[in-house]
Structures are given as C-alpha cells and as structure tokens.
Design a protein around this motif. Structure first.
Motif, mmCIF file in Angstrom:
data_model
loop_
_atom_site.group_PDB
_atom_site.id
_atom_site.type_symbol
_atom_site.label_atom_id
_atom_site.label_comp_id
_atom_site.label_asym_id
_atom_site.label_seq_id
_atom_site.Cartn_x
_atom_site.Cartn_y
_atom_site.Cartn_z
ATOM 1 N N HIS A 1 39.340 12.427 54.039
ATOM 2 C CA HIS A 1 40.092 13.629 54.546
ATOM 3 C C HIS A 1 41.422 13.820 54.373
ATOM 4 C CE1 HIS A 1 36.535 12.306 57.548
ATOM 5 N NE2 HIS A 1 36.266 13.071 56.891
ATOM 6 N N VAL A 2 42.186 12.665 53.768
ATOM 7 C CA VAL A 2 43.452 12.652 53.326
ATOM 8 C C VAL A 2 43.566 13.538 52.166
ATOM 9 C CG1 VAL A 2 45.512 11.334 52.509
ATOM 10 C CG2 VAL A 2 44.004 10.334 54.376
ATOM 11 N N MET A 3 42.765 13.458 51.355
ATOM 12 C CA MET A 3 42.707 14.375 49.918
ATOM 13 C C MET A 3 42.275 15.704 50.416
ATOM 14 S SD MET A 3 41.026 11.869 47.164
ATOM 15 C CE MET A 3 42.012 10.571 46.216
ATOM 16 N N LEU A 4 41.721 15.976 51.345
ATOM 17 C CA LEU A 4 41.241 17.471 51.504
ATOM 18 C C LEU A 4 42.486 18.164 52.074
ATOM 19 C CD1 LEU A 4 37.694 17.314 52.998
ATOM 20 C CD2 LEU A 4 38.209 18.599 51.139
ATOM 21 N N ALA A 5 43.159 17.307 53.113
ATOM 22 C CA ALA A 5 44.387 17.975 53.252
ATOM 23 C C ALA A 5 45.476 18.337 52.433
ATOM 24 C CB ALA A 5 44.904 16.968 54.750
ATOM 25 N N ALA A 6 45.625 17.423 51.586
ATOM 26 C CA ALA A 6 46.371 17.399 50.367
ATOM 27 C C ALA A 6 46.064 18.825 49.609
ATOM 28 C CB ALA A 6 46.522 16.235 49.374
ATOM 29 N N VAL A 7 44.675 18.628 49.022
ATOM 30 C CA VAL A 7 44.476 20.036 48.494
ATOM 31 C C VAL A 7 44.625 21.134 49.199
ATOM 32 C CG1 VAL A 7 42.258 21.040 47.599
ATOM 33 C CG2 VAL A 7 42.670 18.570 47.204
ATOM 34 N N ARG A 8 43.950 21.378 50.589
ATOM 35 C CA ARG A 8 44.371 22.564 51.239
ATOM 36 C C ARG A 8 45.664 22.963 51.496
ATOM 37 N NH1 ARG A 8 39.419 20.754 55.204
ATOM 38 N NH2 ARG A 8 37.687 21.633 53.875
ATOM 39 N N GLY A 9 46.695 21.890 51.482
ATOM 40 C CA GLY A 9 48.158 22.165 51.813
ATOM 41 C C GLY A 9 48.571 22.866 50.440
ATOM 42 N N ARG A 10 48.070 22.425 49.249
ATOM 43 C CA ARG A 10 48.749 23.023 48.032
ATOM 44 C C ARG A 10 48.078 24.443 47.965
ATOM 45 N NH1 ARG A 10 51.378 19.638 44.950
ATOM 46 N NH2 ARG A 10 51.279 17.587 45.210
ATOM 47 N N SER A 11 46.814 24.673 48.051
ATOM 48 C CA SER A 11 46.466 25.911 48.148
ATOM 49 C C SER A 11 47.186 26.970 49.104
ATOM 50 C CB SER A 11 45.009 25.871 48.623
ATOM 51 O OG SER A 11 44.106 25.099 47.617
ATOM 52 N N ALA B 1 36.443 4.279 46.081
ATOM 53 C CA ALA B 1 36.781 4.434 44.502
ATOM 54 C C ALA B 1 36.040 5.542 44.002
ATOM 55 C CB ALA B 1 36.263 2.978 43.723
ATOM 56 N N ALA B 2 34.877 5.955 44.376
ATOM 57 C CA ALA B 2 34.314 7.104 43.814
ATOM 58 C C ALA B 2 35.182 8.224 44.538
ATOM 59 C CB ALA B 2 32.789 7.230 44.484
ATOM 60 N N VAL B 3 35.496 8.345 45.740
ATOM 61 C CA VAL B 3 36.277 9.476 46.414
ATOM 62 C C VAL B 3 37.583 9.496 45.594
ATOM 63 C CG1 VAL B 3 37.451 10.153 48.507
ATOM 64 C CG2 VAL B 3 35.248 9.296 48.693
ATOM 65 N N ARG B 4 38.252 8.663 45.070
ATOM 66 C CA ARG B 4 39.365 8.764 44.297
ATOM 67 C C ARG B 4 39.288 9.563 43.243
ATOM 68 N NH1 ARG B 4 39.792 3.015 45.261
ATOM 69 N NH2 ARG B 4 41.141 2.534 47.116
ATOM 70 N N VAL B 5 38.111 9.203 42.502
ATOM 71 C CA VAL B 5 38.119 10.194 41.325
ATOM 72 C C VAL B 5 37.451 11.839 41.574
ATOM 73 C CG1 VAL B 5 36.540 10.453 39.321
ATOM 74 C CG2 VAL B 5 37.190 8.062 40.011
ATOM 75 N N VAL B 6 36.708 11.905 42.697
ATOM 76 C CA VAL B 6 36.551 13.197 42.915
ATOM 77 C C VAL B 6 37.793 13.833 43.403
ATOM 78 C CG1 VAL B 6 35.337 14.687 44.634
ATOM 79 C CG2 VAL B 6 34.269 12.705 43.650
ATOM 80 N N GLY B 7 38.858 13.051 44.202
ATOM 81 C CA GLY B 7 39.875 13.867 44.539
ATOM 82 C C GLY B 7 40.952 14.242 43.677
ATOM 83 N N GLN B 8 40.725 13.620 42.484
ATOM 84 C CA GLN B 8 41.754 13.775 41.290
ATOM 85 C C GLN B 8 41.275 15.298 40.747
ATOM 86 O OE1 GLN B 8 41.963 10.567 38.432
ATOM 87 N NE2 GLN B 8 41.613 9.192 40.192
ATOM 88 N N VAL B 9 39.797 15.279 40.625
ATOM 89 C CA VAL B 9 39.393 16.615 40.257
ATOM 90 C C VAL B 9 39.399 17.784 40.934
ATOM 91 C CG1 VAL B 9 36.846 17.723 39.555
ATOM 92 C CG2 VAL B 9 37.335 15.302 39.062
ATOM 93 N N ALA B 10 39.550 17.455 42.331
ATOM 94 C CA ALA B 10 39.749 18.580 43.149
ATOM 95 C C ALA B 10 41.369 19.130 43.080
ATOM 96 C CB ALA B 10 39.741 18.153 44.804
ATOM 97 N N LEU B 11 42.218 18.009 42.824
ATOM 98 C CA LEU B 11 43.362 18.543 42.634
ATOM 99 C C LEU B 11 44.070 18.990 41.443
ATOM 100 C CD1 LEU B 11 45.320 15.266 44.164
ATOM 101 C CD2 LEU B 11 45.673 17.521 45.143
ATOM 102 N N ILE C 1 50.531 15.685 42.824
ATOM 103 C CA ILE C 1 50.694 14.510 43.050
ATOM 104 C C ILE C 1 50.084 14.394 44.842
ATOM 105 C CG2 ILE C 1 53.098 14.678 44.043
ATOM 106 C CD1 ILE C 1 53.484 11.861 43.389
ATOM 107 N N LEU C 2 49.229 13.381 45.025
ATOM 108 C CA LEU C 2 49.135 13.115 46.583
ATOM 109 C C LEU C 2 49.478 11.482 46.775
ATOM 110 C CD1 LEU C 2 47.096 13.212 49.125
ATOM 111 C CD2 LEU C 2 45.220 12.394 47.548
#
Length: 240
Positions: free
Chosen positions: A223-233, A189-199, A94-95
């Motif tokens: 940038h917010v999504m990258l921080a979430a992905v890297r935090g989970r990693s 809107a495009a970034v939201r979709v990409v962020g879901q794949v990153a997660l 979740i993000l």
C-alpha cells in the motif's frame, strides 16, 4: 529444450547489476539528531552518500540499476531525514518507507537500467505500445516461463533472488511471469522487488503489471508503494 533444473540453477547464480559499495575514501561528515540530518562532503557520489545515510538511520537501502558515480559537493543542515533522502536522490525515482528510530525504515532508488534506458523520471500509466506485445515464444522461452512460474511455490529468499534475476530476462513473457510469481509469494521481500518494477520498469506493460500485483497484495508495504507510484503519476500528469 533447456531443462527446468538447469534454468533454475542459472537463475540462482545470476549476478544482479547494481552500484558498488560505498568507498572508504568517500569523506562524508554526517550527523542525525532529533530526526534531522546534517551532511557535509566535498567529493562523494550519490551512492556513497545514500549508503551512509541509510547506515546512520538504520534503514534498509535497495538500489536497482546504476547511479552516477561522479563525486560532488554536499551540504545539508538540520533537514528531516526522509526529506534529506529525497533531496540527495533527486532526480532519480525514490521511495522512502517511514518508520524506524529516525523516521525512515526503507529506501528504494531506481537508477539507470540497461544499456540506455534511464529510469529517473516519474512515469504516468500508459496504454502498452505495440512493442510491448509478446512475440510467439520458442521452446526454450516457454521452458523459462514455466520454470519461473514454478518458483512461486518456493517462498524463500533463494526463490525471490531467482525471480529478481528473471526480471532481467530478454523475454517479456518471462519478466511478466516473474512478477506474477512474486505476487503469489506475497512476502515483504517479494513486494519490494515488485515495487521497484512499478517505479522504474522498462516498459509500460511491466509497470502496469507490477501495479496490478501490488493492488492484490495483503502487505502494508504494498500500500505504501502504491501510494508512491500513484503520487508520481499524478505529478507527471500535472506537469503536462
């Protein structure tokens, strides 16, 4: 070879999988006061509770994949809204994007994707496996890849929905091309979709490609999504 126009029409009318709307029968007592959430329910599903929390908080909710529909008991009292959302959605990826009147602007949840692939656990970056290597494409597959790439020049909602549908294509090359096209559009809107794949992408290759797209984005949301992905990693690596 399948004509590009026919493929685009097929994408536009594709049905995206996702959980159904919250049932009116779900009895959820929910109050938000001073940025804190109180919740009581005897039998409500995760999806129903998240939908009502998002509505009460004025947040946009995006769910990719399926969440469990089994009803369960809920009880939260005076919990900050963002923290409450994390507790409700645990253990799913979740993000929560901060902002808005109640401290939460957007909520992204990754449920179970596909026939047997759960996307609930945090996934650390990995070197693509042998199975991630792309096979030699046939003529129809090449046509689909070309059609998806062409959608990058159509930065509207219709194109983004079509590219989101293309992320479910059986060919990994089409899916990767869709990520690149979304990156070239580079709208929120495009970034939201990409962020879901990153997660919660189906393979290490696609998660890595999505992260690469986010890294080149000019959007604050990326940038917010990258921080979430890297935090989970980091959390996944620390647990080993």
């Amino acid at each position: 070879m399948m004509p590009i126009r026919r493929f685009l029409l097929a994408l536009l009318f594709a049905t995206l999988s996702g959980p159904g709307a919250a049932s009116a029968a779900d009895d959820v007592d929910l109050v938000i006061e001073a940025g804190r959430l109180s919740l009581q329910a005897d039998a409500a599903s995760v999806a129903a509770v998240l939908a009502q929390v998002a509505h009460a908080a004025g947040a946009q909710l995006t769910v990719r994949g399926q969440l469990p529909d089994q009803p369960r008991r809920w009880s939260l009292h005076g919990v900050p809204v963002a923290e409450a959302v994390l507790q409700i959605a645990r253990p799913w990826n979740i993000l929560v994007v901060p902002g808005g009147t109640h401290g939460v602007r957007e909520i992204f949840v990754i449920g179970v994707i596909g026939a047997g692939g759960a996307a609930g656990a945090a996934v650390a970056p990995a070197v693509p496996a042998m199975t991630d290597r792309l096979p030699v494409p046939d003529a129809d597959t090449l046509a689909r890849r070309d059609a998806v790439a062409a959608l990058a020049g159509e930065p509207g909602e219709t194109a983004i929905r079509a590219l989101e549908a293309a992320l479910g294509d059986p060919d990994a090359g089409v899916r990767l091309e869709a990520l690149q096209a979304l990156g070239r559009i580079d709208s929120d809107a495009a970034v939201r979709v990409v962020g879901q794949v990153a997660l919660g992408g189906r393979s290490a290759t696609e998660r890595a490609a999505a992260v690469a797209v986010l890294e080149t984005s000019r959007r604050d949301l990326a940038h917010v999504m990258l921080a979430a992905v890297r935090g989970r990693s980091d959390a996944a690596l620390g647990a080993r």
